[in-house]
Design a protein around this motif. Structure first.
Motif, PDB file in Angstrom:
ATOM      1  N   GLY A  31      15.264  47.933 -94.890  1.00 40.57           N
ATOM      2  CA  GLY A  31      15.809  49.146 -95.507  1.00 40.57           C
ATOM      3  C   GLY A  31      16.810  48.878 -96.605  1.00 40.57           C
ATOM      4  O   GLY A  31      17.173  49.791 -97.350  1.00 40.57           O
ATOM      5  N   ASP A 232      14.210  56.175 -95.661  1.00 40.61           N
ATOM      6  CA  ASP A 232      13.745  56.278 -94.274  1.00 40.61           C
ATOM      7  C   ASP A 232      12.357  56.910 -94.186  1.00 40.61           C
ATOM      8  O   ASP A 232      11.492  56.445 -93.440  1.00 40.61           O
ATOM      9  N   MET A 235       9.738  54.497 -95.162  1.00 37.21           N
ATOM     10  CA  MET A 235       9.514  53.484 -94.120  1.00 37.21           C
ATOM     11  C   MET A 235       8.618  54.055 -93.016  1.00 37.21           C
ATOM     12  O   MET A 235       7.702  53.386 -92.526  1.00 37.21           O
ATOM     13  N   MET A 236       8.873  55.315 -92.652  1.00 41.39           N
ATOM     14  CA  MET A 236       8.038  55.969 -91.644  1.00 41.39           C
ATOM     15  C   MET A 236       6.585  56.032 -92.128  1.00 41.39           C
ATOM     16  O   MET A 236       5.652  55.771 -91.372  1.00 41.39           O
ATOM     17  N   THR A 247       9.569  46.163 -88.272  1.00 41.17           N
ATOM     18  CA  THR A 247      10.802  46.542 -88.951  1.00 41.17           C
ATOM     19  C   THR A 247      11.920  46.765 -87.937  1.00 41.17           C
ATOM     20  O   THR A 247      11.658  47.120 -86.790  1.00 41.17           O
ATOM     21  N   ASP A 249      14.523  48.558 -89.257  1.00 43.41           N
ATOM     22  CA  ASP A 249      15.255  49.510 -90.092  1.00 43.41           C
ATOM     23  C   ASP A 249      14.661  50.898 -90.017  1.00 43.41           C
ATOM     24  O   ASP A 249      14.115  51.400 -90.997  1.00 43.41           O
ATOM     25  N   VAL A 250      14.741  51.534 -88.856  1.00 45.48           N
ATOM     26  CA  VAL A 250      14.348  52.939 -88.787  1.00 45.48           C
ATOM     27  C   VAL A 250      15.521  53.708 -88.178  1.00 45.48           C
ATOM     28  O   VAL A 250      16.245  53.183 -87.340  1.00 45.48           O
ATOM     29  N   SER A 254      14.036  58.869 -85.749  1.00 39.45           N
ATOM     30  CA  SER A 254      12.590  58.682 -85.882  1.00 39.45           C
ATOM     31  C   SER A 254      11.959  58.070 -84.628  1.00 39.45           C
ATOM     32  O   SER A 254      10.735  57.982 -84.532  1.00 39.45           O
ATOM     33  N   LEU A 258       7.893  57.876 -83.617  1.00 39.40           N
ATOM     34  CA  LEU A 258       7.201  56.585 -83.658  1.00 39.40           C
ATOM     35  C   LEU A 258       6.665  56.202 -82.281  1.00 39.40           C
ATOM     36  O   LEU A 258       5.599  55.595 -82.169  1.00 39.40           O
TER      37      LEU A 258
END
Lengths: 529, 312
Positions: A31, A232, A235-236, A247, A249-250, A254, A258
């Protein structure tokens, strides 16, 4: 019309092929782009996480937080604790083919002392290493000014990693950690495309991983690519489209979404980061211990963890938590528990009452209003501020919540322009962490409670300097006890590390056996079958 | 003409000076970069030492003139965060931004010009109605939202295009496919605006006497529309183009962030968030230069399109 359809079909086939996955590499979504991969210059988490695949320190930490050798066969302390002799493992290769020798260790340590903003404990100026001898090719002798019982922990930090002396001397400073990085790690730096990706490939000569990792080396995956995805939502989308294999970095918000995806695996683990309330002892109202206790009892930490961290964070009782070295379990027995009735009673006893029925208590014509500051740029902190505001409103305290971005908030914290602040700190080693947060030397800067006592200072010093483990532990426990009992700091929540992996990524199970999933394990274990 | 060019070129100097003074002042009142970079790791003394090393302890006016003199010598300083040269950082990113904005501009023109002309010529037909509804839709779209919708449709559901990032060279499919969604996101909303402008201008022009005369001479319809009507409508299009170029760079900041496109816009956002003064100054200076140059080119384009325009 037919031609158009045929053209479209060909176009779609070409697109489908172009999206095919490559099993020889692992794509890691990050991220934030590292500032630099130079271990001696960076202070950023993301840089540390990535450069640790390439360079290694002399020591590392096993699953039980013990410091164990990584690049050395053995080490020996002199009886007075002022000299440490290190015998390096023979045959360890750098990525440029050179063999690791004593001069490389000496050059790397000297560069660390000269350049790293994090070099606080080990340098000579703070009673640490004042001389490094290299009597032969594989022996290094560190001479300490004073005994440094925590030295090994600091020497296990990736910021003091070993790089080849010759390469350090012959490479332009601007290139180190940017276009070039040479170490002994399981991955070697191939390319850094600014703003886009960092490409690393397997170092085939790596074979010295510690015993707690099943694969001694080389890495199982041929390539690891770190893709920079700062947003973000993007990334999703990358995870859902299957373009990112792994990852950490969420955002906490989320996790639920996920977890519902069958081809993704979501795991969480405690971190050593701590979110806490700091009461400014320079302010007259909050200086009263009873007032601080009223606030402490009115704060529902579970609710904050659930609402601001979406259940991914955990309520904590002490200023250092379970994942930090030096944690004192007894802290949970003395922490102030959530009970707003106690808070109301304390406030009434202090003479604060709501006489005009507006929901805010007053005394001698003064309304009970306090200023709460926190950071605006991360949702969790802002929400935590709003929740604390609502919780304190229930006991008749009006909170004026003032959020600003990180730099401006730190400026206010330094000048003491607040009653209460929500801050965050992260450190894996308890003693220097508490020294930073609560020692009197930090008043006006990192000690956001703006308070300490000679006794507290003394215990912090003992915890960092005594050669007796029992004495150090006792002193650090005493510091943790004083901190909580004072009510100056109210620990709130420790957020969890979250990682998401595609279900075809192998090696995740073994990585989870270590409390903080070190980069070394990630580099050596993760691969696709 | 020469005097005009000289005057416009000299005007760049106060514009750029003004931009740099404004940015320098705003950045310096908005927080301490040293605190932001090292805040939770260093003591107050060490932070002050860092400020001295970076020259941030000096008065702001002195800092500005120091920066300006170095900039005039081609040195934009070092990034506080990455310790790399600012010129090097910009050089790594500027081409990605130029790729994105150029392709987006092409999309804007390729979509808007034919749509605008056909809409005007076929006024109140089905095509015109649909084009106007679409134009209203696109012009109302925030870049951020549009980008995410494209991602969901083309990347997640259809799996046709990559979600984000930058591939290889854009003349290869491997590179170009990464550019499609960001450039559509950046190019389509202004295309709607251009289309409406072209349609409106063309409607006025095609009723002019000289167009009627051209038709009465027996010229083919496409010659009348393209050579006689559209050429005159272009003046206002070029004016709008000049006004939209700064918007294009502004939109690139958002689009680059959404699509993780490694351009100057994202470098700017990252640097603002980290209070990396030298990089912010450098990027803003480069963007200001690009905008000023683009506007001068637009001014010169007037002369090409309409010989009646005299710059003296």
């Amino acid at each position: 019309m037919k031609k158009t359809i045929v053209f479209l079909l060909i176009f779609l086939v070409v697109l489908s092929f172009s999206a095919a996955a490559d099993n020889g590499k692992i794509i890691v979504g990050i991220g934030e782009e590292p500032d630099t991969l130079d271990p001696n210059q960076t202070t950023r988490f993301h840089s540390y996480m990535i450069l640790s695949h390439v360079v290694e320190p002399l020591f590392t930490l096993d699953k039980d937080y013990n410091v164990i050798p990584l690049l050395l066969e053995s080490y020996d302390w002199s009886d007075d604790g002022l000299k440490m002799t290190v015998n390096l493992k023979q045959g360890i290769k750098f990525h440029n083919g050179a063999e690791l020798t004593a001069v490389d260790v000496k050059a790397s340590y000297e560069r660390y002392f000269a350049m790293s903003p994090l070099a606080n404990y080990l340098p000579a100026k703070n009673g640490g290493i004042y001389q490094i001898d290299t009597p032969d090719k594989y022996t290094v002798v560190f001479h300490f000014k004073t005994a440094k019982p925590l030295a090994l922990y600091h020497m296990a930090d990736a910021h003091v990693s070993i790089m080849p002396e010759e390469w350090l001397s012959n490479t332009e400073a601007e290139k180190i950690g940017r276009t070039e990085l040479i170490g002994t790690g399981p991955l070697q730096l191939d390319e850094w495309v600014s703003g886009d990706r960092i490409v690393m490939s397997r170092f085939d000569d790596y074979n010295h991983a510690p015993d707690f990792i099943s694969n001694p080396g080389p890495a199982k995956s041929a390539q690891m690519i770190f893709r920079v995805v700062p947003e973000d939502a993007t990334m999703m989308a990358e995870l859902m489209a299957g373009n990112v294999d792994f990852t950490f970095d969420v955002p906490p918000s989320s996790v639920k979404v996920l977890e519902s995806k069958p081809d993704l695996r979501v795991e969480t683990a405690p971190t050593y980061s701590v979110q806490y309330l700091a009461m400014n002892m320079q302010k007259s109202v909050i200086k009263d211990k009873d007032m601080r206790l009223a606030v402490a009892h009115a704060v529902n930490k579970e609710q904050i963890a659930k609402a601001a961290w979406f259940g991914v964070g955990k309520k904590i009782d002490g200023l250092i938590n379970k994942a930090t070295i030096g944690y004192w379990p007894g802290v949970k027995n003395i922490a102030y528990q959530y009970d707003p009735e106690i808070s109301k009673q304390i406030l009434s006893d202090l003479g604060w009452e709501d006489n005009d029925g507006d929901g805010i208590r007053e005394k001698d014509g003064q309304k009970l209003e306090l200023t709460l500051i926190t950071f605006s740029n991360i949702d969790q902190w802002r929400k935590a501020g709003e929740i604390v505001q609502a919780q304190l409103a229930k006991i008749g305290i009006k909170i004026n919540l003032e959020t600003a971005e990180v730099g401006a908030t730190y400026d206010r914290a330094e000048t003491g322009d607040y009653d209460i602040g929500i801050f965050r700190n992260t450190w894996w080693l308890g003693q220097p962490y508490l020294r930073f947060l609560v020692h009197s030397s930090g008043i006006g800067s990192s000690n956001y409670g703006q308070w300490s006592t000679p006794e507290l200072d003394k215990n912090i010093e003992i915890a960092g300097s005594s050669m007796s483990l029992a004495e150090r532990t006792e002193a650090l426990n005493e510091v943790q006890k004083t901190v909580v009992e004072s009510g100056v700091w109210v620990p709130l929540v420790s957020n969890s590390n979250i990682f998401v992996a595609k279900d075809d990524v192998v090696g995740v199970d073994e990585m989870l056996t270590h409390p903080w999933w070190p980069p070394l394990m990630r580099a050596l274990l993760l691969h696709k079958e | 003409m020469f005097q005009y060019i000289l005057r416009r070129t000299l005007l760049i100097i106060p514009i750029l000076l003004g931009v740099t003074i404004l940015v320098f002042s705003l950045m310096h009142i908005s927080g301490d970069p040293v605190k932001l970079t090292y805040g939770t790791n260093l003591t107050a003394d060490m932070l002050q030492q860092k400020r001295q090393e970076l020259g941030l302890d000096k008065p702001i006016v002195e800092q500005y003139f120091h920066w300006l003199i170095n900039a005039l010598h081609g040195d934009l300083g070092l990034s506080i965060r990455t310790h790399s040269g600012v010129i090097q950082l910009i050089n790594e990113r500027v081409w990605a931004t130029l790729e994105l904005t150029t392709i987006a501009l092409l999309i804007t023109l390729v979509v808007s010009i034919p749509a605008g002309i056909i809409s005007a010529v076929k006024r109140y037909t089905f095509f015109d109605q649909v084009a106007r509804i679409f134009a209203l839709f696109w012009v109302s779209m925030p870049y951020f939202w549009l980008g995410l919708i494209f991602m969901i449709i083309f990347s997640i559901n259809l799996k046709l295009l990559p979600v984000s990032g930058r591939g290889g060279a854009i003349w290869t499919w491997e590179g170009f496919k990464y550019l499609i969604l960001p450039s559509l996101t950046l190019g389509l909303p202004p295309a709607a605006l251009f289309m409406r402008m072209i349609r409106s201008n063309m409607l006025e022009i095609i009723n002019e006497d000289y167009v009627r005369t051209a038709r009465s001479k027996g010229l083919k319809e496409y010659t009348v529309v393209l050579k006689h009507a559209f050429r005159n409508a272009l003046i206002s299009v070029v004016t709008l183009l000049g006004l939209r170029i700064p918007w294009l760079f502004g939109g690139a900041v958002i689009t680059e962030t959404v699509f993780a496109w490694p351009g100057m816009g994202r470098l700017l956002v990252d640097s603002i968030m980290k209070r990396d003064y030298p990089v912010v100054q450098g990027v803003v200076l480069v963007i200001a230069i690009l905008v000023v140059i683009s506007n001068i080119i637009v001014d010169f384009a007037y002369a090409f399109l309409d010989p009646r325009i005299r710059y003296n």
